[in-house]
Write an enzyme that holds these catalytic residues in place. Sequence first.
Site: not given
Length: 886
Positions: A143, A285, A287, A319-320, A342
Amino acid sequence: MDIATTPTNPEGNPELADAARTPHQPPVILREYYRPFGWLLPEVKLDFDLGITRTRVRAELTVQRNARADRADVIRLNGDGLKPVSVTVDGAATDWSMDGADLMVPLHGDSHLIVVETEIDPAANTQLMGLYASNGMLCTQCEAEGFRRITFFADRPDVLSTYTVRMAGEKAAFPILLCNGNRVAEGDNADGTHWAEWHDPWPKPSYLFALVAGDLVANSKPFTTVSGREVECNVWVRAEDLARTDHAVESLHRSMKWDEDVFGREYDLDLYNIVAVSDFNMGAMENKGLNVFNTKYVLADPDTATDGDFDAVEGVIAHEYFHNWSGNRVTCRDWFQLSLKEGFTVLRDQLFSQDMRGEAVKRIEDVRILRAAQFPEDAGPLAHPIRPDSYREISNFYTATVYNKGAEVIRMMRSMVGVERFRAGTDLYFDRHDGEAATCEDFVRAIEDGAGIDLAQFRRWYAQAGTPRVTVREAVAGDSLVLTLKQHVPATPGQPDKQPMPIPLRVAVHSRLGALGAEQLIVLAQAEQSFTLPLAGPDPVVSINRGFTAPVVIDRALVRDDLVFLAAQDDDPSARSEALQELAVSHLVGTASGELSAGERGAGEAAIIGAFAASLADGALDDAMRGELMLLPSETYLFEVMATGERKADPGAIHTAREGLKAAIGTALADALQALHTRAAAVALDDPAGRGARKIKTIALSLIAAANPARAATLAAQQYDAADNMTDRQGALMVLTGLDCREREERLASFYQRYKGNDLVIDKWFTLQALSLHPDVIAHVRKLAEHPDFTMKNPNRVRSLHMAFAGNPKGFHAADGEGYRMVADVILALDPINPQTAARFVPSLGRWRRIEPGRAALMKAELERIMAAGNLSRDTFEQVSRSLDG
């Protein structure tokens, strides 16, 4: 970023989006020119032959003509720094060509199989985008546009594919092979290599692809979902770091359970892997099924991590994980919609942290971050809406506006409709758009339909930049109070005129005689509007924007006694904190600007000291909340408040005023602060009250240091020596680094020797010195930049020293401009190595228009020096040019 096209460029070639550009003028990408990609890529098969300096990638792309797009007989596959080894279509050679960095392949039928082979050198990838090497490990960051550095692809978020990936490499070098989805097969080869095959059944865009290969061990603990499925959860790290991963695993499990309970979202794979990487541009991240994390947000134990670090690990892991639905299962149609995933996910992680640690303190912390990072962005040359209309480099839009203000905008919807109706709206959003690339408009429409509310006017929050200012007037009419509110959104670059936006505000009308009014929600939807509120008794005082319902600035002319009353008596913790902050801000800005008389300064100082004394004496407060009430507004926020209208901010005067107030508080409350420090020091590490005690202990120490440096040096040294945890040790060292004393040097040396070799803790050592109030801080930072442990190639280390210094108002704003020169030098040196990190330094110089003339000229000159250097990356060029032109 080929999601923005012109009508004559349906395949989205950014090279054509601005025909007049020069090598120093990257193309402008416009949201209005979005077109669907001409081809679907439903299935992708990747085969990796892995090596640190040579990795071979074979990509099989099943492509089908997109009936919803304009017809295209050529497919554009994005590349960045790649050269194709071979290209075939349906098993035969084809007449392919290159257009800049992109591969152009002619396709005349409705479906084809394209096979492209490339070779890359991960060790040479200092940008840390795509596939790169980190301490002998291979990992990816895709990203926003990293996948095109791995293989040629339609690298845009609205192209969704299911991926099957085969990885092979030397088993000794890469004993662990990880990818997205579920592991479906693995095996060993006779030549010492081994392989693993992975399949992700959920369609995803290329930016969510991830691969990791290295010598790793896992902290594993299964999680049973609400439907009874067992998910294998692993946190992968280097063997020496395994002991510091328990908190990460526990945080993941709490996140999974919370998302089931609060948003009804169950995890959807058999595996959930987290990998900690030491070289990483971001925090983490999301993913799909394989989150790659900066080690900073995975590793934690009491000896090496502060209470704040523990919170950050829990919050970022949450969050992820929450992105699995708000970002992965429903992704973004294009990068202009970045706040769709986000902003929503930041709100989700904030709500989670509130439930884990307490709502009041967490909300105050979130507002402090908003004011420190996002309000300045809204008021500067880089101001943009949470859904921007244009960009040159998408990496520059990973901003506090997109993330934090985006979360506040969605929080306002939640406040207006209530928790249950908001949940109905989010359920509808996930049901409607599961497996799709959606837009911000799709989200708003789902909340409208699910919650039963008209949000037509509310959409302006997505389109307009700037922080609204709400002016308050009050008038008593019988047994009611008439509250007249007027809103104004200041002009921002490209948006001189703004329309009124709905601003939800929780309000209550208290009586100074002690009666507290009932809270109600009002919505200011017009440019000016009046509301009639019941009185709780005589002598009313209004508590407004309780819970910080809206991300606005409240302009009101409350007398000092009203603010003191609210700071001591308001039943809303956020409003109580706001009143104390408002009391301090008015005093400090008035002092720094010279607008207060000596008598007014004395009265203001006495009122603030009285408020602090009340907080110290209030037995109903826990120490965590007490600490919030004893934090003065930051110099960054004072800068923003001072720079209003024609008045410019004077950083030197702000610093002097704030330090003077700290000294006054420390002197007047010396005995109480000493007693508080002594009491807090007696609380054990494992005591439930210990967290708040550790917080208040260092706050007390910093106030004592401003009034009596010698006494503070002794206390801080004692705290450091007695510390059985990093929170106390770092807090003491933070105070010592700002003092010119023997204890400073001794404890800095002790800290370094104790943690030498632990990169995350040595980052703290660099940061504490870069942020210090020491008069020689610039010389210290220059010396630290030559330290053997410093490197410009590791983003964490660069941030720990140089980014910390850029956030140190005393050093950065040195009157001779030396701080500005040092940061400009960093930008120029870092840009060829890691443009994304370099560009993040530019906003610190971009505030020049709002500062007093002497420093403004020095800041502008450094921006001009950077621009004149030429050969800037797209990331840095955009930030510098907007800072100069905006």
